[in-house]
Design a protein around this motif. Sequence first.
Motif, PDB file in Angstrom:
ATOM      1  N   GLY A   1     164.701 -66.956   7.529  1.00 14.56           N
ATOM      2  CA  GLY A   1     165.142 -65.601   7.816  1.00 14.56           C
ATOM      3  C   GLY A   1     166.029 -65.035   6.724  1.00 14.56           C
ATOM      4  N   PRO A   2     166.777 -63.981   7.022  1.00 10.83           N
ATOM      5  CA  PRO A   2     167.614 -63.327   6.007  1.00 10.83           C
ATOM      6  C   PRO A   2     168.564 -64.313   5.344  1.00 10.83           C
ATOM      7  N   SER A   3     168.876 -64.047   4.074  1.00 12.60           N
ATOM      8  CA  SER A   3     169.766 -64.952   3.339  1.00 12.60           C
ATOM      9  C   SER A   3     171.232 -64.683   3.644  1.00 12.60           C
ATOM     10  N   TYR A   4     171.528 -63.573   4.349  1.00 12.68           N
ATOM     11  CA  TYR A   4     172.888 -63.352   4.842  1.00 12.68           C
ATOM     12  C   TYR A   4     172.811 -62.556   6.138  1.00 12.68           C
ATOM     13  N   TYR A   5     173.720 -62.874   7.062  1.00 13.11           N
ATOM     14  CA  TYR A   5     173.724 -62.244   8.382  1.00 13.11           C
ATOM     15  C   TYR A   5     174.986 -62.693   9.100  1.00 13.11           C
ATOM     16  N   ALA A   6     175.080 -62.444  10.385  1.00  9.94           N
ATOM     17  CA  ALA A   6     176.287 -62.804  11.143  1.00  9.94           C
ATOM     18  C   ALA A   6     175.919 -63.043  12.596  1.00  9.94           C
ATOM     19  N   PHE A   7     176.797 -63.722  13.319  1.00  9.18           N
ATOM     20  CA  PHE A   7     176.600 -63.945  14.753  1.00  9.18           C
ATOM     21  C   PHE A   7     177.930 -64.334  15.378  1.00  9.18           C
ATOM     22  N   ASP A   8     178.043 -64.081  16.670  1.00 18.85           N
ATOM     23  CA  ASP A   8     179.186 -64.529  17.463  1.00 18.85           C
ATOM     24  C   ASP A   8     178.821 -65.820  18.178  1.00 18.85           C
ATOM     25  N   TYR A   9     179.786 -66.693  18.335  1.00 14.21           N
ATOM     26  CA  TYR A   9     179.645 -67.812  19.261  1.00 14.21           C
ATOM     27  C   TYR A   9     181.014 -68.062  19.870  1.00 14.21           C
ATOM     28  N   GLY A  10     181.066 -68.066  21.205  1.00 14.07           N
ATOM     29  CA  GLY A  10     182.347 -68.228  21.878  1.00 14.07           C
ATOM     30  C   GLY A  10     183.325 -67.190  21.366  1.00 14.07           C
ATOM     31  N   PRO A  11     184.570 -67.586  21.095  1.00  9.78           N
ATOM     32  CA  PRO A  11     185.573 -66.616  20.630  1.00  9.78           C
ATOM     33  C   PRO A  11     185.506 -66.342  19.138  1.00  9.78           C
ATOM     34  N   ALA A  12     184.621 -67.028  18.400  1.00  7.17           N
ATOM     35  CA  ALA A  12     184.604 -66.946  16.943  1.00  7.17           C
ATOM     36  C   ALA A  12     183.452 -66.081  16.447  1.00  7.17           C
ATOM     37  N   HIS A  13     183.608 -65.592  15.223  1.00  8.84           N
ATOM     38  CA  HIS A  13     182.558 -64.825  14.555  1.00  8.84           C
ATOM     39  C   HIS A  13     182.189 -65.542  13.265  1.00  8.84           C
ATOM     40  N   PHE A  14     180.894 -65.772  13.044  1.00  5.91           N
ATOM     41  CA  PHE A  14     180.388 -66.475  11.873  1.00  5.91           C
ATOM     42  C   PHE A  14     179.646 -65.497  10.970  1.00  5.91           C
ATOM     43  N   VAL A  15     179.877 -65.606   9.669  1.00  8.80           N
ATOM     44  CA  VAL A  15     179.183 -64.788   8.679  1.00  8.80           C
ATOM     45  C   VAL A  15     178.529 -65.731   7.670  1.00  8.80           C
ATOM     46  N   VAL A  16     177.203 -65.697   7.619  1.00  8.99           N
ATOM     47  CA  VAL A  16     176.438 -66.480   6.658  1.00  8.99           C
ATOM     48  C   VAL A  16     176.299 -65.648   5.386  1.00  8.99           C
ATOM     49  N   LEU A  17     176.691 -66.215   4.248  1.00 11.59           N
ATOM     50  CA  LEU A  17     176.661 -65.509   2.969  1.00 11.59           C
ATOM     51  C   LEU A  17     175.629 -66.122   2.034  1.00 11.59           C
ATOM     52  N   ASN A  18     175.106 -65.306   1.151  1.00  5.78           N
ATOM     53  CA  ASN A  18     174.270 -65.766   0.047  1.00  5.78           C
ATOM     54  C   ASN A  18     175.076 -65.579  -1.237  1.00  5.78           C
ATOM     55  N   THR A  19     175.619 -66.673  -1.765  1.00  2.17           N
ATOM     56  CA  THR A  19     176.454 -66.586  -2.968  1.00  2.17           C
ATOM     57  C   THR A  19     175.679 -66.945  -4.233  1.00  2.17           C
ATOM     58  N   VAL A  20     174.336 -66.956  -4.163  1.00  4.29           N
ATOM     59  CA  VAL A  20     173.499 -67.289  -5.320  1.00  4.29           C
ATOM     60  C   VAL A  20     172.911 -66.005  -5.891  1.00  4.29           C
ATOM     61  N   THR A  21     173.140 -65.745  -7.157  1.00  3.19           N
ATOM     62  CA  THR A  21     172.506 -64.611  -7.818  1.00  3.19           C
ATOM     63  C   THR A  21     171.745 -65.109  -9.034  1.00  3.19           C
ATOM     64  N   TRP A  22     170.501 -64.653  -9.178  1.00  7.83           N
ATOM     65  CA  TRP A  22     169.648 -65.070 -10.294  1.00  7.83           C
ATOM     66  C   TRP A  22     169.611 -63.984 -11.345  1.00  7.83           C
ATOM     67  N   HIS A  23     169.570 -64.398 -12.595  1.00  2.00           N
ATOM     68  CA  HIS A  23     169.545 -63.479 -13.734  1.00  2.00           C
ATOM     69  C   HIS A  23     168.400 -63.868 -14.663  1.00  2.00           C
ATOM     70  N   GLU A  24     167.857 -62.878 -15.359  1.00  2.58           N
ATOM     71  CA  GLU A  24     166.802 -63.106 -16.331  1.00  2.58           C
ATOM     72  C   GLU A  24     167.428 -63.228 -17.722  1.00  2.58           C
TER      73      GLU A  24
END
Length: 546
Positions: free
Chosen positions: A251-274
């Motif tokens: 799925g998406p390389s970055y997104y977010a979701f809640d679980y219980g009282p916490a909030h999670f943010v999935v990040l994509n910290t990879v950038t490609w260059h030519e």
Amino acid sequence: MRLYGACVNLSSLFLVLCVCVLSGPLVASESTPCSTEDAKGRQTVVGIVFADKNTSGAFDEGDLPLANVRVSNGRAVVLTDAEGRYALPIDGDAEIFVIKPRDYQVPHSKDHLPQFYYLHRPNGSPETQFAGIAPTGPLPASVDFALTPKKEPEEFNVVVFGDPQPRNIEEIDYMMRDVVEELVADGIQETAAFGISLGDIAFDDLNTFAPLNAAIAQIGLPWINVLGNHDCNFDAPHVRRSFETFQRVYGPSYYAFDYGPAHFVVLNTVTWHEGQERRYYRAGLHEDQRAFVANNLAHVPKDTLVIFLMHIPFVDSTPWNEGELEAFYRIIEDRPHTLSFGAHTHSHKHRFLDEMNGWQGQRPHHHIIHGTICGAWWSGPQDGYGIPQTMMGDGTPNGYGILTVQGNAYRHRYKVFRRPGDFQMHIDVPQTPSAGNAERGTVFANIFNASPDADVRMRIGRKGTWLPMERTFQPDPVFLAYRARSDGVAERPWRDPPRPRDCRHLWSARLPEGLPAGTHVIEVQALNPDGQVFRGVRVVRIPQSG
């Protein structure tokens, strides 16, 4: 125990976008709000988020529309209206995803991978060695998201994996023996809510995704996968297409979701260059992703614990694109409760970021650069079960983490595979100078999960006086000896262990003057700020001087 840390309504928008109203089951018809496209090819995707009471996956009789649920196109974040509807603009290829709210779950695949997104690729991915996304054709009339009610606790555990990174099936088999079997036997599915792999799911061969997913699925937990630099399709015709094999599977390389009282943010910290001769990567968080984080966090209360998950860490690793990390810090540093995880370095450490690292928040940010389950890429001599010893370059054995969340506080533990849970340190007393730069008569304690400001002490004998130990930046003597043993074998049938690196969780102290020759018990105790206590014992023989 102590732990660390102690809207828009869319109704009017739909009147503008669509000339019809929702009536009955959500199907594409003249009486249903439909996705639209203007004369310039710009599109608006619409849909509904609903509580799927009968788990059919379709909005039908008995299902309830859900209001105030966040949906995103990877930049904008909107809330569903009173009838569960949303509308988002897209321009060409796009990812649309729901941000799972608390007390709901998304559907999962047979391998327990979350299904919370729609990937829009009208023409599909270009043909490459590893398959990308199949053509989706025109935008569907409605892109809907089914959620199932499920109560989530105030306190819960999460399993944390650093890089699985198998090169081939043989290394997946190592992981099954070393990693999966232990977690299945321990019944982790009864005590944890879900698991996370912090990138480098593969090691360039993306065909390993499927067998690896099948192996980890045996643990029995929903599993979150973060994109790493080795999870990219290197023969894609353009760098912007390099993530599409990963996206097809996870799925998406970055997104977010809640679980219980916490909030999670999935990040994509990879950038490609030519480059002129090749593609290369750097760490980065491009502007669309930063906008998504800011727009999403606008709907997250300030007293919520927000946990960021990434592959390339904030510090001590790959260089960052200029200005992007600082711009990201400005978005999150006013929040009092944040935590982040990276991996990538095949080492383990706790970093507390402050103004020296460009962080301007009132309190340091806790960033955990996590040890890996493959250790040092399944390197080193094999043990009696045929599994490589794979110690990481800072002396940390391969293992996994357990994150415990309680309200907006947390605690993190590290578990070494196939060792007791209280095995948390190496203790060494070099007898000769042959172990690198270790000094004879000095006790070294590599305490794998110790915080930089842990209180570490040692004593000689069970009733001896506790003596302070000093944090020491140098390679771990245990690792140096391990590497020397490997190098001493002329024809090595194993991959060489990594180069030694300075360990950030190593403490040392001199043996007391006048210690008589003979056999002695050395005890080491470390107290972390979160209340965790680590204990270790080493029995040594002190030879006669001269």
